[in-house]
Design an enzyme around this catalytic site. Sequence first.
Site: not given
Length: 685
Positions: A39-40, A212-213, A243, A582
């Site tokens: 995504k980044t 973002d997020e 998330q 993670r």
Amino acid sequence: MSKQEKIFEILSNLNEKQREALLHIDGPILVIAGAGSGKTRVLTYRIAYLIHQGIAKPEEILAVTFTNKAANEMKQRIRDIVGRRANAIWIHTFHSMGARILRENYELLGYSRNFVIYDRDDQKRLLKNIMKSAGWKFDVGSLIYHIEQFKKYGVMPQDGRIQSIIEEYIEHMRKNNAMDFDDLLANTLKLFDKHPEVLDRYARKFRYIHVDEYQDTSPIQYKLIRRLLKYHNNIFVVGDEDQSIYSFRGADFRIILNFEKDFPSAKVVKLEQNYRSTKEILDLANRVIKNNRSRRHKVLWTNNTKGKKPVVLSHYSDREEAAAIVRIIEKSGRPYSDFAILYRVNALSRALEEALMRNGIPYNIVGGFRFYERKEVKDILAYLRLIYNPKDDMALERIISVPPRGIGGKTIQAFREIARREGTSIYEAIKGYLDEVARGKKTRQALEDFVNLIEDMKGHEGDVSEMAQELIDRIGYVEYIQSTEDPNQAQSRLENIQELINSMKGYSSLEDYLESISLSSDQDELDSRSGVKLMTIHSAKGLEFPVVFVIGLEENIFPHFLSLSENNVEEERRLFYVAVTRAQEELYLSYCDRRTFRSEMLQPSRFLEEAGLLDEEEESYTISEYTYEEEDTGDHPFRIGDIVEHKKFGIGRVMSIDGERVKVLFQREGLKTLVLKYANLKKVS
């Protein structure tokens, strides 16, 4: 490289779905980005594409995220692509964006530009002072909660005394030219509502807005973004409701679920290809998260190798668990920095810390006692805050007698009363009423020296680190530490001071430095070169590690009993999903029968069952922390794995049997080798 070649490079570095998202230029778009789906990269490449194509000028682009670490990484990635032009893009956390807007319009809300930002410790100290003056006593955490509710929703508690404390708190903040974290957003919203011309300026400025997020946005953050979309709907948001784990901070995952309702013309793109984890880890994550109802359907997949199966560690006690984890780490041959141990609650870290220390394994607790909360660090920062903003009474009261100057409590109280009477700061009271209060020669001289120090440092030019070094030298802080601490503790504190100075290098503005550290988070202090990482799952959001242990997988611990009582198991399941995703290569999931801070017998977490890991046929998932030796039972009733009790050592588990000798791993004493005929072991049913 030509412009066309650069654009081709940007597009060729993305997969098909990522390119589809990037090439949607005008109008709203929601990118559902599963864990590890890049995504980044999509967000940063999208911004670079807008600039390279001449669609937008850098200063017309806004991007907001949730940590300084993420914002800085985004800036650097874009800078690597478009060069220095990236410096004109607004890339901030929500709070630093608010701080920037407020510093550009401070006078409209009655502040000075050099306002300071109070952290939690400052808030608590201020509230304790207010209660002490009033002769009242309330839980400080509860008061902070009421203050937050008032600032976010305008809700005042019924108790008149608490109302009085909140009102005095707000008045103190105004008088001291200070804001807390909630003010940075609440005051920005207030600025937009009271001064439409200011909102117009920013709404016209930012032609393309990126968030973002997005699953972590709170109602007030949502309102700020909606205000800025006054003249267009060019909003590009990236997030994943699976998330969303920060409801306790005010995040509302329904905001991302309602995106298409807010923007009926919105395009939605799902990124489901994972670049982080093995297929085995992703399959486990998918099996669990599909049990949530409040989500969009998606399934993470990967072209990565199948990888090792996730491993379940089952133990009698948390000491056994810690010993097992240490043994796995030691036998792996990997660098310690490859490992992260994640837990739902901080109380689970103690047994792990003891085991790691006992075995000489370096570790780093993320989100523990943070660097900027250490006494010596806060002392120096308080000096810098007072230099920057002389109205900051909290900073002054912290350091006026550090190191000791012979200025007594009665003297400070006298100036405090004058400041209250005159409606000014304590520092201004000292400057203006020195003759009235300080009648003794030594006290007067000490106060004059203190004022001269602050005034001299105000005029300091150059790097902030040089300013801090000069300040430390002038107040004799090193000598103060050496004279008041034992040598080992003093050395540790002095190393922290040096690290603080190092953190200032490159800052020419005290304002920029103080704002940067005021808005720092746990992740901003994470050292990738240090040892094993210990952290809560909440702190691990956005991070990745080659090997991850998730411990405490017992009912009422994970999922947590409070969430269960509030019928919020879906957020706990999302938390489990975040934890396992993670892991890049290896994943260990651990549960115990007993833990030292819980008296009752514990049951395995429902998430293990949902993942299909408690099926007796799946024995390959379960191991112990010790390799069982070949069993030689002899003439006695014990078998490997039996739970036994020893009169002196307590409860333990039989790990190996060799004739008349037995190895037992005890809950309190660790591994012991015993002679059976003398041990007098009793089998525990």
